[in-house]
Design an enzyme around this catalytic site. Structure first.
Site, mmCIF file in Angstrom:
data_model
loop_
_atom_site.group_PDB
_atom_site.id
_atom_site.type_symbol
_atom_site.label_atom_id
_atom_site.label_comp_id
_atom_site.label_asym_id
_atom_site.label_seq_id
_atom_site.Cartn_x
_atom_site.Cartn_y
_atom_site.Cartn_z
ATOM 1 N N GLY A 37 0.427 -1.694 0.370
ATOM 2 C CA GLY A 37 0.043 0.081 0.265
ATOM 3 C C GLY A 37 0.942 1.536 0.167
ATOM 4 O O GLY A 37 1.802 1.693 -0.493
ATOM 5 N N ASN A 44 -2.966 -8.428 0.652
ATOM 6 C CA ASN A 44 -4.569 -9.224 -0.047
ATOM 7 C C ASN A 44 -4.309 -8.141 -1.150
ATOM 8 O O ASN A 44 -5.940 -8.629 -2.125
ATOM 9 C CB ASN A 44 -5.570 -9.208 0.906
ATOM 10 C CG ASN A 44 -6.438 -8.028 1.092
ATOM 11 O OD1 ASN A 44 -5.833 -7.352 0.918
ATOM 12 N ND2 ASN A 44 -7.044 -8.479 2.312
ATOM 13 N N SER A 53 -3.803 5.680 14.591
ATOM 14 C CA SER A 53 -3.585 7.026 13.749
ATOM 15 C C SER A 53 -4.050 7.595 15.195
ATOM 16 O O SER A 53 -4.547 7.419 16.011
ATOM 17 C CB SER A 53 -4.685 6.925 13.019
ATOM 18 O OG SER A 53 -5.439 7.419 12.706
ATOM 19 N N ALA A 54 -4.258 9.309 14.704
ATOM 20 C CA ALA A 54 -4.168 10.208 15.407
ATOM 21 C C ALA A 54 -5.854 10.688 15.774
ATOM 22 O O ALA A 54 -6.249 10.956 16.708
ATOM 23 C CB ALA A 54 -3.534 11.696 14.472
ATOM 24 N N THR A 55 -6.499 9.385 14.780
ATOM 25 C CA THR A 55 -7.920 8.994 14.589
ATOM 26 C C THR A 55 -8.490 9.064 16.333
ATOM 27 O O THR A 55 -9.686 9.424 17.026
ATOM 28 C CB THR A 55 -8.216 8.920 13.667
ATOM 29 O OG1 THR A 55 -9.775 8.952 13.982
ATOM 30 C CG2 THR A 55 -8.222 7.029 14.330
ATOM 31 N N TYR A 100 -13.927 3.380 11.762
ATOM 32 C CA TYR A 100 -12.873 3.800 11.629
ATOM 33 C C TYR A 100 -12.096 3.255 12.826
ATOM 34 O O TYR A 100 -11.020 2.431 13.156
ATOM 35 C CB TYR A 100 -12.011 3.868 10.315
ATOM 36 C CG TYR A 100 -10.746 4.498 10.700
ATOM 37 C CD1 TYR A 100 -10.046 3.169 9.664
ATOM 38 C CD2 TYR A 100 -10.439 5.378 10.333
ATOM 39 C CE1 TYR A 100 -8.686 3.842 9.452
ATOM 40 C CE2 TYR A 100 -9.073 6.175 10.300
ATOM 41 C CZ TYR A 100 -8.708 4.734 10.260
ATOM 42 O OH TYR A 100 -7.039 5.156 9.920
ATOM 43 N N LYS A 125 -9.417 1.152 15.123
ATOM 44 C CA LYS A 125 -7.703 1.414 16.145
ATOM 45 C C LYS A 125 -8.178 0.936 17.231
ATOM 46 O O LYS A 125 -6.660 1.102 17.962
ATOM 47 C CB LYS A 125 -7.688 2.819 15.412
ATOM 48 C CG LYS A 125 -7.325 2.711 13.917
ATOM 49 C CD LYS A 125 -6.185 2.467 13.243
ATOM 50 C CE LYS A 125 -6.404 2.018 11.472
ATOM 51 N NZ LYS A 125 -5.065 1.002 11.344
ATOM 52 N N LEU A 179 -6.884 14.805 1.424
ATOM 53 C CA LEU A 179 -6.699 16.315 0.606
ATOM 54 C C LEU A 179 -6.534 16.377 -0.335
ATOM 55 O O LEU A 179 -6.305 16.738 -1.725
ATOM 56 C CB LEU A 179 -6.999 17.222 1.733
ATOM 57 C CG LEU A 179 -5.987 18.737 1.321
ATOM 58 C CD1 LEU A 179 -7.084 19.102 0.500
ATOM 59 C CD2 LEU A 179 -5.383 19.900 1.917
ATOM 60 N N ARG A 201 -4.469 20.993 9.505
ATOM 61 C CA ARG A 201 -3.448 19.196 10.400
ATOM 62 C C ARG A 201 -1.797 19.134 9.996
ATOM 63 O O ARG A 201 -1.203 20.347 9.483
ATOM 64 C CB ARG A 201 -4.281 18.475 8.414
ATOM 65 C CG ARG A 201 -5.706 18.210 9.073
ATOM 66 C CD ARG A 201 -5.769 17.648 9.934
ATOM 67 N NE ARG A 201 -7.922 17.473 9.478
ATOM 68 C CZ ARG A 201 -8.471 17.853 10.308
ATOM 69 N NH1 ARG A 201 -8.800 19.335 10.217
ATOM 70 N NH2 ARG A 201 -10.265 17.976 10.280
HETATM 71 C C1 UD1 Z 1 -9.338 11.339 7.231
HETATM 72 C C2 UD1 Z 1 -10.259 11.561 8.800
HETATM 73 C C3 UD1 Z 1 -9.265 10.188 9.432
HETATM 74 C C4 UD1 Z 1 -8.100 9.303 8.716
HETATM 75 C C5 UD1 Z 1 -7.788 9.288 6.930
HETATM 76 C C6 UD1 Z 1 -6.864 8.926 6.998
HETATM 77 C C7 UD1 Z 1 -12.512 11.973 8.046
HETATM 78 C C8 UD1 Z 1 -13.175 12.708 8.733
HETATM 79 N N1 UD1 Z 1 -10.725 11.671 9.039
HETATM 80 O O1 UD1 Z 1 -8.548 12.624 8.156
HETATM 81 O O2 UD1 Z 1 -10.011 9.610 9.662
HETATM 82 O O3 UD1 Z 1 -7.165 8.875 9.989
HETATM 83 O O4 UD1 Z 1 -8.522 10.719 6.451
HETATM 84 O O5 UD1 Z 1 -5.917 9.961 6.005
HETATM 85 O O6 UD1 Z 1 -12.499 11.363 7.059
HETATM 86 N N2 UD1 Z 1 -10.525 18.435 2.539
HETATM 87 C C9 UD1 Z 1 -10.832 19.652 2.050
HETATM 88 N N3 UD1 Z 1 -11.007 19.485 0.917
HETATM 89 C C10 UD1 Z 1 -11.281 18.158 0.244
HETATM 90 C C11 UD1 Z 1 -10.234 16.709 1.158
HETATM 91 C C12 UD1 Z 1 -10.099 17.305 2.677
HETATM 92 O O7 UD1 Z 1 -11.186 20.987 2.480
HETATM 93 O O8 UD1 Z 1 -11.799 17.487 -1.217
HETATM 94 C C13 UD1 Z 1 -10.093 19.235 4.111
HETATM 95 C C14 UD1 Z 1 -10.563 18.795 5.757
HETATM 96 O O9 UD1 Z 1 -11.566 19.471 5.380
HETATM 97 C C15 UD1 Z 1 -9.688 18.514 6.684
HETATM 98 C C16 UD1 Z 1 -8.276 18.532 5.700
HETATM 99 O O10 UD1 Z 1 -8.419 18.945 4.420
HETATM 100 O O11 UD1 Z 1 -9.320 20.049 6.792
HETATM 101 C C17 UD1 Z 1 -7.849 17.093 5.540
HETATM 102 O O12 UD1 Z 1 -8.449 16.197 5.818
HETATM 103 P P1 UD1 Z 1 -8.295 15.029 4.734
HETATM 104 O O13 UD1 Z 1 -6.926 14.362 4.052
HETATM 105 O O14 UD1 Z 1 -9.757 14.045 4.613
HETATM 106 O O15 UD1 Z 1 -7.057 14.152 5.997
HETATM 107 P P2 UD1 Z 1 -8.246 14.237 8.242
HETATM 108 O O16 UD1 Z 1 -9.829 14.888 7.192
HETATM 109 O O17 UD1 Z 1 -7.562 14.715 9.126
#
Ligand code: UD1
Length: 339
Positions: free
Chosen positions: A14, A36, A128-130, A152, A156, A203, A234
């Site tokens: 992965g 897998n 995870s920080a989750t 999820y 963890k 993101l 983040r």
């Molecule tokens: C997410 C998960 C987290 C997991 C991690 C794994 C959620 C609520 N949390 O973390 O539990 O451990 O992924 O990788 O799903 N953002 C945008 N636009 C986008 C995508 C994200 O604005 O299209 C923002 C989000 O609102 C956030 C930041 O970017 O503020 C990071 O988002 P993301 O990459 O999804 O990570 P997490 O939410 O921190």
């Protein structure tokens, strides 16, 4: 000839696992990948071989297959395990919780049973920080109360509790639970990186696809948070730094009991910080669309990484510029791969 220590790397094909495999092999360790391929592709192995200059041992299989895991541990003389195999999409976990408990919790349980049967009791676990839920105070220290908001995250937490109970019952176990913040970026070669199926939810993969013209604009999930520019903050960590953190943890396992350690930079970056950096470093434009907050998102989340430095002698070396540059190099390379 002295044999290099062999480490079983579950989920090693992965995104994070492939970077750990590369760092381990380049440092002279012998990773054996067990995967897998439910969320990864076999082609990563050839690219890993190009990076490392030799092929790696790979077994296609599932951690829930106790006999297979026992056979693998015994035949490859495995001394320790880095355990990443698991499902990780928050949204899917809400829709299909049983698949998450089965793969993550039952999978880890079966893996631990197989390890116990083979007298292998050293494990680095991908947490995870989750597990910090909605943070009370920042930066997040390992002593912060644990909670979660989705299945999820619950898996963890349950696995962390299972590992703590296991160590309490038998102090021969050496366990390090690494709590990742937000891993992004890719190997500097551009040959391995994150390759999510379908439309990305995280993101950076979304930013990459917008930059490549595959998606029209980036939805920014909320710009009215109590953060410097209103967008979510983040702790983004370069996946190669994350990989070296695993290697340090593995090398220190023998001196550990059961410990949880944050892997982060200690710096918070907003969505707009990431977008602006990506645009500047790579000379591309990322059109934005401001949207409502995404349910379940926290305003800000970043690590206190001091225990990682104290216990592992590890800290991050790569900047947000590096993360954005390497992610874009990988995006362009991956577009040439097909299928
Ligand atoms: C997410 C998960 C987290 C997991 C991690 C794994 C959620 C609520 N949390 O973390 O539990 O451990 O992924 O990788 O799903 N953002 C945008 N636009 C986008 C995508 C994200 O604005 O299209 C923002 C989000 O609102 C956030 C930041 O970017 O503020 C990071 O988002 P993301 O990459 O999804 O990570 P997490 O939410 O921190």
């Amino acid at each position: 000839m002295k044999q290099s220590p062999t480490v079983l790397l579950t989920g090693g094909a992965g995104f994070i696992g492939s970077h750990i495999a590369a760092e381990l092999a380049l440092a002279g360790h012998e990773p054996v990948i067990l995967d897998n391929l439910c969320n990864s592709k076999i082609g990563v192995l050839d690219r890993l071989s190009s990076i490392i200059g030799r092929s790696l041992r790979f077994i296609q299989g599932d951690i829930r297959d106790v006999e297979l895991v026992k056979h693998t541990l015994a035949t490859h003389h495995v001394q320790s395990v880095i355990h990443l195999a698991g499902l990780k999409a928050v949204g899917d976990s809400v829709k299909e919780p049983l698949a998450y408990y089965d793969n993550n919790v039952v999978g880890t349980l079966r893996l631990l049973e197989a390890m116990h049967a083979c007298n292998v009791r050293s494990i680095v676990f991908s947490s995870s920080a989750t597990v910090y839920g909605n943070p009370d105070r920042l930066p997040l220290r390992e002593s912060h109360p644990l909670s979660t908001t989705n299945p999820y995250g619950q898996t963890k937490l349950v696995i962390e509790e299972m590992l703590r109970d296991l160590h309490r019952s038998d102090s021969r176990w050496h366990i390090c639970m690494l709590r990742y913040f937000n891993p992004i970026g890719a190997h500097a070669s551009g040959m391995i990186g994150e390759d999510p199926n379908g439309v990305p939810t995280n993101l950076m993969p979304f930013v990459q696809r917008v930059a490549a013209g595959e998606l029209k604009e980036l939805p920014v999930w909320g710009n009215d948070y109590d953060t410097p520019d209103g967008t979510g903050v983040r702790d983004y960590i370069h996946v190669v730094d994350l990989a070296t953190g695993h290697m340090r943890a593995m090398e220190k396992l023998e001196s550990m009991g059961c410990e949880a350690i944050n892997l982060g930079t200690g710096l918070g970056s907003s969505v707009l910080d990431v977008v602006r950096t990506f645009e500047r470093v790579n000379g591309v434009r990322i059109p934005l669309a401001i949207k409502a907050r995404r349910p379940g998102d926290v305003p800000a989340c970043y690590a206190d990484p001091s225990i990682a430095f104290e216990r592992l002698g590890w800290k991050t070396q790569r900047t947000l510029d590096d993360m954005c540059r390497d992610a874009w190099t990988w995006q362009q390379f991956s577009a040439t791969l097909g299928g």
